[in-house]
Design a protein around this motif. Structure first.
Motif, PDB file in Angstrom:
ATOM      1  N   ILE A   1       0.838  -1.208   0.000  1.00  0.00           N
ATOM      2  CA  ILE A   1       0.000   0.000   0.000  1.00  0.00           C
ATOM      3  C   ILE A   1       0.869   1.253   0.000  1.00  0.00           C
ATOM      4  CG2 ILE A   1      -1.618   1.362   1.393  1.00  0.00           C
ATOM      5  CD1 ILE A   1      -2.802  -1.347   2.339  1.00  0.00           C
ATOM      6  N   PHE A   2       1.821   1.309   0.930  1.00  0.00           N
ATOM      7  CA  PHE A   2       2.662   2.507   1.031  1.00  0.00           C
ATOM      8  C   PHE A   2       3.619   2.624  -0.155  1.00  0.00           C
ATOM      9  CE2 PHE A   2       1.922   2.222   5.832  1.00  0.00           C
ATOM     10  CZ  PHE A   2       0.941   3.204   5.788  1.00  0.00           C
ATOM     11  N   ALA A   3       4.091   1.484  -0.669  1.00  0.00           N
ATOM     12  CA  ALA A   3       4.947   1.531  -1.861  1.00  0.00           C
ATOM     13  C   ALA A   3       4.171   2.112  -3.033  1.00  0.00           C
ATOM     14  CB  ALA A   3       5.466   0.142  -2.192  1.00  0.00           C
ATOM     15  N   GLY A   4       2.882   1.750  -3.146  1.00  0.00           N
ATOM     16  CA  GLY A   4       2.041   2.312  -4.196  1.00  0.00           C
ATOM     17  C   GLY A   4       1.878   3.809  -4.057  1.00  0.00           C
ATOM     18  N   CYS A   5       1.770   4.287  -2.812  1.00  0.00           N
ATOM     19  CA  CYS A   5       1.684   5.738  -2.579  1.00  0.00           C
ATOM     20  C   CYS A   5       2.999   6.421  -2.962  1.00  0.00           C
ATOM     21  CB  CYS A   5       1.372   6.017  -1.109  1.00  0.00           C
ATOM     22  SG  CYS A   5      -0.275   5.495  -0.583  1.00  0.00           S
ATOM     23  N   LEU A   6       4.126   5.796  -2.611  1.00  0.00           N
ATOM     24  CA  LEU A   6       5.429   6.415  -2.858  1.00  0.00           C
ATOM     25  C   LEU A   6       5.802   6.441  -4.331  1.00  0.00           C
ATOM     26  CD1 LEU A   6       7.394   4.914   0.166  1.00  0.00           C
ATOM     27  CD2 LEU A   6       6.930   7.334  -0.221  1.00  0.00           C
ATOM     28  N   ASN A   7       5.282   5.492  -5.110  1.00  0.00           N
ATOM     29  CA  ASN A   7       5.607   5.516  -6.542  1.00  0.00           C
ATOM     30  C   ASN A   7       4.507   6.147  -7.389  1.00  0.00           C
ATOM     31  OD1 ASN A   7       3.615   3.523  -7.032  1.00  0.00           O
ATOM     32  ND2 ASN A   7       5.100   1.863  -6.784  1.00  0.00           N
ATOM     33  N   GLY A   8       3.479   6.683  -6.711  1.00  0.00           N
ATOM     34  CA  GLY A   8       2.434   7.421  -7.407  1.00  0.00           C
ATOM     35  C   GLY A   8       1.409   6.566  -8.111  1.00  0.00           C
ATOM     36  N   GLN A   9       1.380   5.249  -7.832  1.00  0.00           N
ATOM     37  CA  GLN A   9       0.462   4.356  -8.526  1.00  0.00           C
ATOM     38  C   GLN A   9      -0.788   4.030  -7.709  1.00  0.00           C
ATOM     39  OE1 GLN A   9       2.789   0.930  -9.581  1.00  0.00           O
ATOM     40  NE2 GLN A   9       3.917   1.991 -11.188  1.00  0.00           N
ATOM     41  N   MET A  10      -0.865   4.519  -6.478  1.00  0.00           N
ATOM     42  CA  MET A  10      -2.009   4.212  -5.623  1.00  0.00           C
ATOM     43  C   MET A  10      -3.168   5.164  -5.924  1.00  0.00           C
ATOM     44  SD  MET A  10      -3.442   2.406  -3.358  1.00  0.00           S
ATOM     45  CE  MET A  10      -2.062   1.400  -2.846  1.00  0.00           C
ATOM     46  N   ARG A  11      -4.341   4.591  -6.233  1.00  0.00           N
ATOM     47  CA  ARG A  11      -5.557   5.363  -6.451  1.00  0.00           C
ATOM     48  C   ARG A  11      -6.620   4.809  -5.508  1.00  0.00           C
ATOM     49  NH1 ARG A  11      -2.227   7.834  -8.358  1.00  0.00           N
ATOM     50  NH2 ARG A  11      -1.944   8.639 -10.489  1.00  0.00           N
ATOM     51  N   ALA A  12      -6.725   5.387  -4.342  1.00  0.00           N
ATOM     52  CA  ALA A  12      -7.608   4.862  -3.305  1.00  0.00           C
ATOM     53  C   ALA A  12      -9.018   5.458  -3.441  1.00  0.00           C
ATOM     54  CB  ALA A  12      -7.037   5.172  -1.927  1.00  0.00           C
ATOM     55  N   ASP A  13     -10.031   4.593  -3.352  1.00  0.00           N
ATOM     56  CA  ASP A  13     -11.413   5.062  -3.340  1.00  0.00           C
ATOM     57  C   ASP A  13     -12.027   4.764  -1.976  1.00  0.00           C
ATOM     58  OD1 ASP A  13     -11.771   2.328  -3.348  1.00  0.00           O
ATOM     59  OD2 ASP A  13     -12.536   2.230  -5.402  1.00  0.00           O
ATOM     60  N   TRP A  14     -13.343   4.996  -1.866  1.00  0.00           N
ATOM     61  CA  TRP A  14     -14.010   4.826  -0.582  1.00  0.00           C
ATOM     62  C   TRP A  14     -13.877   3.384  -0.089  1.00  0.00           C
ATOM     63  CZ3 TRP A  14     -17.989   1.832   1.320  1.00  0.00           C
ATOM     64  CH2 TRP A  14     -18.515   2.188   2.567  1.00  0.00           C
ATOM     65  N   ASN A  15     -14.075   2.422  -0.990  1.00  0.00           N
ATOM     66  CA  ASN A  15     -13.981   1.009  -0.597  1.00  0.00           C
ATOM     67  C   ASN A  15     -12.583   0.660  -0.102  1.00  0.00           C
ATOM     68  OD1 ASN A  15     -16.652   0.276  -1.192  1.00  0.00           O
ATOM     69  ND2 ASN A  15     -16.174   0.037  -3.375  1.00  0.00           N
ATOM     70  N   PHE A  16     -11.570   1.219  -0.767  1.00  0.00           N
ATOM     71  CA  PHE A  16     -10.194   0.947  -0.350  1.00  0.00           C
ATOM     72  C   PHE A  16      -9.937   1.499   1.047  1.00  0.00           C
ATOM     73  CE2 PHE A  16      -5.639   1.491  -0.092  1.00  0.00           C
ATOM     74  CZ  PHE A  16      -5.149   0.356  -0.726  1.00  0.00           C
ATOM     75  N   HIS A  17     -10.418   2.715   1.300  1.00  0.00           N
ATOM     76  CA  HIS A  17     -10.256   3.306   2.637  1.00  0.00           C
ATOM     77  C   HIS A  17     -10.933   2.447   3.697  1.00  0.00           C
ATOM     78  CE1 HIS A  17      -8.253   6.721   1.060  1.00  0.00           C
ATOM     79  NE2 HIS A  17      -9.307   7.284   0.503  1.00  0.00           N
ATOM     80  N   GLN A  18     -12.125   1.911   3.360  1.00  0.00           N
ATOM     81  CA  GLN A  18     -12.820   1.051   4.309  1.00  0.00           C
ATOM     82  C   GLN A  18     -12.010  -0.206   4.605  1.00  0.00           C
ATOM     83  OE1 GLN A  18     -15.076   3.328   5.603  1.00  0.00           O
ATOM     84  NE2 GLN A  18     -16.234   1.442   5.938  1.00  0.00           N
ATOM     85  N   MET A  19     -11.419  -0.781   3.585  1.00  0.00           N
ATOM     86  CA  MET A  19     -10.614  -1.992   3.768  1.00  0.00           C
ATOM     87  C   MET A  19      -9.398  -1.722   4.644  1.00  0.00           C
ATOM     88  SD  MET A  19     -10.792  -3.436  -0.140  1.00  0.00           S
ATOM     89  CE  MET A  19      -9.586  -4.729   0.122  1.00  0.00           C
TER      90      MET A  19
END
Length: 522
Positions: A137-155
Motif C-alpha cells: 500500500i505505502f509503496a504504491g503511494c510512494l511511486n504514485g500508482q495508488m488510487r484509493a477510493d471509498w472502498n479501499f479506505h474502508q478496507m
C-alpha cells in the motif's frame, strides 16, 4: 475451503454435502447443525469459509442466527436454501450479505453454480489479501500508482486501523554505497521504532535511490481525531522520538555515510509529494552533521551567506600539483572543507566552488602532462554537481585525481620496495582516511591477506594496522591544529565512524584526548 451446514432436514443435509464435495473435492465439512443455536456455536468455533443454511430452523431461527453472526464480525460466505417464500425474510437475508438465496427443493446444478461463485470470491479475496499488505500500500503511494477510493479506505481501516486520508510522516535514511549491505539492518531497526510509542512504522526499501523510506502512521481513531480538530495534524512527538532515540541508534549501527530526513503530510495518499520534497532538500545535508535529522524547516531557518571563493587555497593547490605532492593536495582539500563548513553556504555555491577548484588543478596539470580521459574528468565534475554528501564529494575528488596520474602518492623510499608492497603502500597513503582495510587492498592486488600482511611488514618494518593508524593519527593532529572542524567531522575525514572510538585510539597513541591536544597547539 471449509464449510458448515445448518439444516434441520437430514436428506437436505446429505444432498448439500454431496453436491459441495462433487463441486469442490478438496472442500472440508467442518460440521453440521440441526438448529440455530448449535449452528451459531459451530460457526463461531470453526470459522468456516462458507455456511449453507436454512432460514426455518428450530429454536433460534435462521435470520436471528445470521444476524448474531454478522454482529460479531463473522464474515463467512453464506448460501441460503429454504422453503420460506416470505419476500421480507428474503430481503432481510440479502441485507445480511448472503451470497445466494434459493428455494427448496434443492436443485444440485443451481447449488453447484452458487458454490462455484463463492469459490471464485474466496480466491479473489485470498489474492487480494496476499497483495493487500502495508508495504504494498505505502509503496504504491510512494511511486504514485495508488488510487484509493471509498472502498479501499474502508478496507484499510478494517484491516489496519487507518485510511490513506489520515495524516502521517515520512522518514528517509540514505546510506549511499552501504545500501545493499546494510538496508536489512536499517529496516529491522525501523520496524521496532514505534513499539510502545503509540505509533507504527512501515519501512520500504527504494533500491534506485539507495535509501529506506519509513512511513509513520497512527492506528485507530486518527481520522476521527482529525475531523474533530481544526488544527493541522502534527507528528511532533513522533519526530522527537526519532530525533532523540531512533536516529542515534541508526547512526551508531550504520557504517559509512547516513542522511536522515523528515517530512509530514496531511494525507498519506500524498506520500510521493512528501518524498519529492525531501529529495529537493537532501543536498543541504552538506551543512549538517552526521546523525542530524533534517526537516525543511531546518533548511529554511538557515541564515545562508554568499560564498567567497578561496583564491589563496587555489594558489596552494597549484603549487602542490606542480610539485606532485599528493599529501599536500589532500591537505588543501581538507582546508577547503574546513572553509566551507565555517559558514552556512548554499550547497550549489559550495559545489560550484569545488568544480572551479578542480578546474584550476586541471589547468596546472595540463601544462606538464597529457590528460588521458577528458570523459573521466567530466564524469568526476558531474559527480560533484550531483553530490548530496561530503563522502560523495570526496569520492568524486579522488576520482578526479585518479585521472591525473602523476604519482602524487609515491615517495623516494618506495623504489626499494617490491612492486606488490610499493603499490600497497601507495594505496594506504591514498586511502587511509577512508577506512581502507587490508582485505580491500589485497583484493585490489589479487593476493591473499596473509601473504600481503607478511610481505608488508617484512619490507617496511611495520605492520599494516600500525602504518594505517600512524597515518590517521598524523592526519587527526593536522586537522586539530589547522582547522576548526568538530570531532565528528574529523572522524569522518580520517576513516572513523565513531568519534568516541577515534578519541580513544588517539589517546592511546598520543597520551591525551583530541580536545586536549587542540588546546596545546592553540
Amino acid at each position: 475451503m471449509k464449510f458448515v451446514i445448518i439444516e434441520s432436514e437430514e436428506q437436505a443435509r446429505e444432498t448439500i454435502k454431496k453436491t459441495v464435495h462433487k463441486t469442490c473435492p478438496e472442500a472440508v465439512l467442518a460440521g453440521a447443525a440441526q438448529n440455530g443455536k448449535d449452528g451459531y456455536e459451530l460457526v463461531r468455533a470453526e470459522n468456516p469459509d462458507l455456511v449453507i443454511m436454512d432460514l426455518q430452523l428450530p429454536g433460534m431461527g435462521g435470520l436471528s442466527t445470521l444476524r448474531k453472526l454478522r454482529s460479531e464480525k463473522i464474515d463467512a460466505r453464506v448460501i441460503v436454501i429454504t422453503a420460506d417464500t416470505d419476500f421480507d425474510h428474503a430481503r432481510q437475508a440479502i441485507s445480511l450479505s448472503v451470497d445466494n438465496y434459493m428455494l427448496k427443493p434443492i436443485k444440485p446444478l443451481q447449488l453447484k453454480n452458487a458454490v462455484l461463485q463463492v469459490i471464485e470470491k474466496l480466491e479473489s479475496r485470498r489474492t487480494l489479501e496476499r497483495t493487500f499488505t502495508l508495504e504494498n500500500i505505502f509503496a504504491g503511494c510512494l511511486n504514485g500508482q495508488m488510487r484509493a477510493d471509498w472502498n479501499f479506505h474502508q478496507m484499510t481501516r478494517e484491516k489496519f486501523g487507518f485510511t490513506l486520508e489520515d495524516p502521517g510522516a515520512l522518514f528517509t535514511v540514505w546510506i549511499g554505497n552501504g545500501y545493499a549491505e546494510q538496508r536489512e539492518l536499517v529496516c529491522s531497526l525501523l520496524e521496532k521504532a514505534g513499539a510502545g510509542q503509540g505509533f507504527s512504522v512501515c519501512p520500504i526499501s527504494i533500491d534506485v535511490w539507495h535509501l529506506v523510506a519509513a512511513v509513520i502512521y497512527r492506528s485507530g481513531g486518527s481520522a476521527q481525531t482529525q475531523e474533530n480538530s481544526s488544527e493541522k495534524p502534527s507528528f511532533e512527538r513522533e519526530y522527537n522520538v526519532f530525533r532523540e532515540h531512533i536516529v542515534p541508534v541508526l547512526s551508531g549501527s550504520i557504517r559509512g555515510e547516513i542522511i536522515c530526513l523528515w517530512e509530514e503530510t496531511e494525507h498519506m495518499e500524498n506520500l510521493l509529494d512528501a518524498l519529492m520534497k525531501l529529495r529537493q532538500i537532501r543536498e543541504w545535508n552538506l551543512l549538517f552533521d552526521r546523525g542530524d535529522l533534517i526537516r525543511r524547516g531546518d533548511v529554511e531557518a538557515l541564515d545562508v551567506v554568499p560564498l567567497k571563493y578561496p583564491a589563496e587555497l587555489e594558489g596552494q593547490v597549484r603549487q602542490a600539483v606542480l610539485a606532485a605532492n599528493g599529501e599536500e593536495i589532500k591537505k588543501c582539500f581538507y582546508r577547503l572543507y574546513d572553509a566551507f563548513r565555517r559558514e552556512p553556504y548554499s550547497p550549489r555555491e559550495i559545489k560550484e566552488a569545488l568544480i572551479r577548484f578542480d578546474m584550476a588543478v586541471l589547468g596546472v596539470y595540463k601544462t606538464q602532462h597529457e590528460v588521458e580521459s577528458e570523459l573521466g574528468i567530466q564524469y568526476s565534475m558531474q559527480k560533484i554537481a550531483d553530490a548530496i554528501s561530503w563522502g560523495q564529494i570526496r569520492a568524486a575528488m579522488e576520482s578526479f585525481f585518479d585521472e591525473l596520474d602523476f604519482g602524487a602518492f609515491e615517495e623516494d623510499s618506495d623504489k626499494e620496495l617490491s612492486t606488490l608492497v610499493r603499490k600497497a603502500v601507495q594505496l594506504v597513503r591514498k586511502y587511509y582516511d577512508q577506512g581502507i582495510t587490508l582485505e580491500e587492498i589485497a583484493a585490489q592486488l589479487f593476493v591473499s591477506e596473509e601473504y600481503l600482511s607478511s610481505q608488508f611488514k617484512k619490507e617496511t618494518g611495520k605492520g599494516f594496522s600500525e602504518t594505517l593508524r600512524s597515518l590517521r593519527i598524523e592526519r587527526i593532529k593536522g586537522l586539530l591544529a589547522g582547522t576548526r572542524l568538530k570531532l565528528n567531522q574529523i572522524a569522518e575525514l580520517t576513516g572513523y565512524t565513531d568519534p568516541k572510538y577515534m578519541s580513544k585510539v588517539f589517546k592511546d597513541e598520543v597520551g591525551m584526548l583530541p580536545t586536549e591536544f587542540r588546546k596545546t597547539v592553540h
